[in-house]
Design an enzyme around this catalytic site. Sequence first.
Site, mmCIF file in Angstrom:
data_model
loop_
_atom_site.group_PDB
_atom_site.id
_atom_site.type_symbol
_atom_site.label_atom_id
_atom_site.label_comp_id
_atom_site.label_asym_id
_atom_site.label_seq_id
_atom_site.Cartn_x
_atom_site.Cartn_y
_atom_site.Cartn_z
ATOM 1 N N ASP A 67 18.248 -31.529 51.496
ATOM 2 C CA ASP A 67 17.436 -30.694 50.625
ATOM 3 C C ASP A 67 16.288 -31.552 50.095
ATOM 4 O O ASP A 67 16.093 -32.691 50.530
ATOM 5 C CB ASP A 67 18.276 -30.102 49.492
ATOM 6 C CG ASP A 67 18.590 -31.117 48.403
ATOM 7 O OD1 ASP A 67 18.566 -32.334 48.698
ATOM 8 O OD2 ASP A 67 18.852 -30.699 47.267
ATOM 9 N N LYS A 107 20.190 -26.794 57.096
ATOM 10 C CA LYS A 107 20.609 -27.127 55.735
ATOM 11 C C LYS A 107 21.718 -26.185 55.261
ATOM 12 O O LYS A 107 22.769 -26.632 54.801
ATOM 13 C CB LYS A 107 19.412 -27.050 54.776
ATOM 14 C CG LYS A 107 19.806 -27.213 53.313
ATOM 15 C CD LYS A 107 18.668 -26.809 52.384
ATOM 16 C CE LYS A 107 19.172 -26.631 50.964
ATOM 17 N NZ LYS A 107 18.132 -26.122 50.053
#
Length: 217
Positions: A138, A120
């Site tokens: 996310d 991420k």
Amino acid sequence: MKKRTKQIIDLLDQYYGRDIACYLDHETPWQLLIATILSAQCTDARVNQVTPELFRKYPSVEAFAAADLTELEESIRSTGFYHNKAKNIILCCRMLLERFGGEVPSDLESLVQLPGVGRKTANVIRGNIYEEESVVVDTHVKRISKRLGLTNETDPEKVEYDLMKELPRDSWIPWNKQIIMHGRTICTARAPKCEECFLQGLCAHPELPDKKKQKKK
């Protein structure tokens, strides 16, 4: 690309546009890297409150690499999980100096070698700094992509791969930012405002008033 997916993308483009600034305030690649590490299990708004003073106190990669652990922990305490975050930030900056000449690398393989950096965080850097097409998964992207029926996965990496298959490459970066905005304003984790949502007719799991009534029966 499926017709429904194209309709979703077109509506997101119309509603939010494609040119959305990064939600984490930064002036340099290394500042965004540290801000993204801090954002784990913390809101972007809170991180943006902490980083101005933090970056004044530690104005360079070298300064973070030489930081006293206890002092750094105190500076980032309000972001949560500050013990691990402080340790990772110091180690990350030391590795940047030792292996990458103090520069933040652009490739995924190098980025995920850095302490505290997963896919991420790496994709946030790749998309916002180097404008390389990447999918950032996310909590908002994972939740809403599943609600829209674009993935059935819960593991972030598997969600990322599903979205890479489903979305055209030029929509990867806009999707990240559009969905985060949508998740904060309309498609919230609790009590989503489905009756207000412009994606209502395309959503796989809308919580509309008539459906809620049916559930209660």
